[in-house]
Design an enzyme around this catalytic site. Structure first.
Site, PDB file in Angstrom:
ATOM      1  N   ASN A  95     -12.830  -3.277   2.628  1.00  0.00           N
ATOM      2  CA  ASN A  95     -13.790  -2.189   2.747  1.00  0.00           C
ATOM      3  C   ASN A  95     -14.752  -2.287   1.570  1.00  0.00           C
ATOM      4  O   ASN A  95     -14.327  -2.431   0.428  1.00  0.00           O
ATOM      5  CB  ASN A  95     -13.072  -0.839   2.732  1.00  0.00           C
ATOM      6  CG  ASN A  95     -12.153  -0.683   3.921  1.00  0.00           C
ATOM      7  OD1 ASN A  95     -12.473  -1.129   5.016  1.00  0.00           O
ATOM      8  ND2 ASN A  95     -10.992  -0.077   3.715  1.00  0.00           N
TER       9      ASN A  95
ATOM     10  N   HIS B  10     -10.144  -5.038  -3.418  1.00  0.00           N
ATOM     11  CA  HIS B  10      -8.814  -5.269  -2.838  1.00  0.00           C
ATOM     12  C   HIS B  10      -8.960  -5.750  -1.413  1.00  0.00           C
ATOM     13  O   HIS B  10      -9.819  -5.280  -0.666  1.00  0.00           O
ATOM     14  CB  HIS B  10      -7.941  -4.006  -2.883  1.00  0.00           C
ATOM     15  CG  HIS B  10      -8.639  -2.749  -2.449  1.00  0.00           C
ATOM     16  ND1 HIS B  10      -9.566  -2.106  -3.230  1.00  0.00           N
ATOM     17  CD2 HIS B  10      -8.550  -2.040  -1.304  1.00  0.00           C
ATOM     18  CE1 HIS B  10     -10.015  -1.035  -2.591  1.00  0.00           C
ATOM     19  NE2 HIS B  10      -9.418  -0.979  -1.420  1.00  0.00           N
TER      20      HIS B  10
ATOM     21  N   ASP C 134       0.845  -1.190   0.000  1.00  0.00           N
ATOM     22  CA  ASP C 134       0.000   0.000   0.000  1.00  0.00           C
ATOM     23  C   ASP C 134       0.885   1.246   0.000  1.00  0.00           C
ATOM     24  O   ASP C 134       1.908   1.307   0.674  1.00  0.00           O
ATOM     25  CB  ASP C 134      -0.909  -0.005   1.240  1.00  0.00           C
ATOM     26  CG  ASP C 134      -2.057   0.984   1.108  1.00  0.00           C
ATOM     27  OD1 ASP C 134      -3.213   0.550   0.974  1.00  0.00           O
ATOM     28  OD2 ASP C 134      -1.799   2.219   1.136  1.00  0.00           O
TER      29      ASP C 134
ATOM     30  N   GLN D   3     -14.910   2.363   1.207  1.00  0.00           N
ATOM     31  CA  GLN D   3     -14.080   1.896   0.088  1.00  0.00           C
ATOM     32  C   GLN D   3     -13.793   3.074  -0.829  1.00  0.00           C
ATOM     33  O   GLN D   3     -14.714   3.773  -1.253  1.00  0.00           O
ATOM     34  CB  GLN D   3     -14.824   0.797  -0.690  1.00  0.00           C
ATOM     35  CG  GLN D   3     -14.040   0.286  -1.887  1.00  0.00           C
ATOM     36  CD  GLN D   3     -14.814  -0.744  -2.699  1.00  0.00           C
ATOM     37  OE1 GLN D   3     -15.916  -1.154  -2.322  1.00  0.00           O
ATOM     38  NE2 GLN D   3     -14.239  -1.160  -3.806  1.00  0.00           N
TER      39      GLN D   3
HETATM   40  P1  5GP Z   1      -9.865   1.425   0.464  1.00  0.00           P
HETATM   41  O1  5GP Z   1     -10.232   2.545   1.392  1.00  0.00           O
HETATM   42  O2  5GP Z   1     -10.468   1.607  -0.921  1.00  0.00           O
HETATM   43  O3  5GP Z   1     -10.155   0.078   1.056  1.00  0.00           O
HETATM   44  O4  5GP Z   1      -8.288   1.455   0.343  1.00  0.00           O
HETATM   45  C1  5GP Z   1      -7.593   1.899  -0.776  1.00  0.00           C
HETATM   46  C2  5GP Z   1      -6.125   1.763  -0.461  1.00  0.00           C
HETATM   47  O5  5GP Z   1      -5.410   1.938  -1.661  1.00  0.00           O
HETATM   48  C3  5GP Z   1      -5.606   2.799   0.529  1.00  0.00           C
HETATM   49  O6  5GP Z   1      -5.013   2.126   1.644  1.00  0.00           O
HETATM   50  C4  5GP Z   1      -4.583   3.598  -0.280  1.00  0.00           C
HETATM   51  O7  5GP Z   1      -3.460   4.000   0.470  1.00  0.00           O
HETATM   52  C5  5GP Z   1      -4.215   2.619  -1.390  1.00  0.00           C
HETATM   53  N1  5GP Z   1      -3.815   3.260  -2.642  1.00  0.00           N
HETATM   54  C6  5GP Z   1      -4.474   4.247  -3.304  1.00  0.00           C
HETATM   55  N2  5GP Z   1      -3.825   4.571  -4.432  1.00  0.00           N
HETATM   56  C7  5GP Z   1      -2.735   3.759  -4.490  1.00  0.00           C
HETATM   57  C8  5GP Z   1      -1.666   3.621  -5.439  1.00  0.00           C
HETATM   58  O8  5GP Z   1      -1.599   4.309  -6.448  1.00  0.00           O
HETATM   59  N3  5GP Z   1      -0.726   2.686  -5.166  1.00  0.00           N
HETATM   60  C9  5GP Z   1      -0.781   1.900  -4.050  1.00  0.00           C
HETATM   61  N4  5GP Z   1       0.194   1.003  -3.883  1.00  0.00           N
HETATM   62  N5  5GP Z   1      -1.762   1.998  -3.131  1.00  0.00           N
HETATM   63  C10 5GP Z   1      -2.730   2.923  -3.358  1.00  0.00           C
END
Ligand code: 5GP
Length: 125
Positions: free
Chosen positions: A97, A110, A39, A104
């Protein structure tokens, strides 16, 4: 902003672009079903995301529409990643999420893998 989980799949979402190799990631694992990478904003000593290679907006979308082989392959991949990271002995936490209440943010399914320390509270808002 959290996504609307009923939205159609967006081929330009950030994880679709990572899958196509258009945006770099710090990859830790890949097989026919899944890609795993660190992440970008880690919230634990180990914070890895596992994403299916298929086009699924959310956990709800995946579990409603993916085939058994894809669900099996993806689930196995998550386990392979945790073992590869050496987290099976100390333990770890998985999180998905989903939609608005789940907060999310990226509209491609993911699974978050958190590890490398003791977790205590289930939910901290
Ligand atoms: P969500 O809230 O959708 O479950 O989590 C999305 C996750 O994706 C977050 O923890 C955020 O830091 C990660 N994330 C968002 N954009 C990128 C990216 O471009 N590269 C990586 N490696 N992680 C990302």
């Amino acid at each position: 902003m959290p996504i609307d989980p009923r939205q159609p799949y967006d081929d330009d979402n950030i994880f679709a672009r990572i899958l196509r190799g258009e945006i770099p990631c710090n990859r830790v694992y890949e097989d026919d079903w899944a890609l795993a990478f660190h992440d970008i904003r880690p919230q634990a000593p180990v914070h890895v995301l596992v994403i299916p290679k298929g086009r699924y907006v959310s956990w709800d979308d995946f579990t409603a529409t993916a085939g058994d082989a894809e669900i099996g392959g993806f689930t196995r991949a998550v386990g392979n990643v945790t073992r590869q990271l050496g987290l099976d002995a100390p333990g770890y936490r998985l999180m998905v999420n989903m939609g608005g209440h789940g907060h999310q943010e990226v509209p491609h399914l993911h699974v978050h893998i958190f590890g490398g320390r003791q977790f205590l509270h289930m939910i901290v808002d």
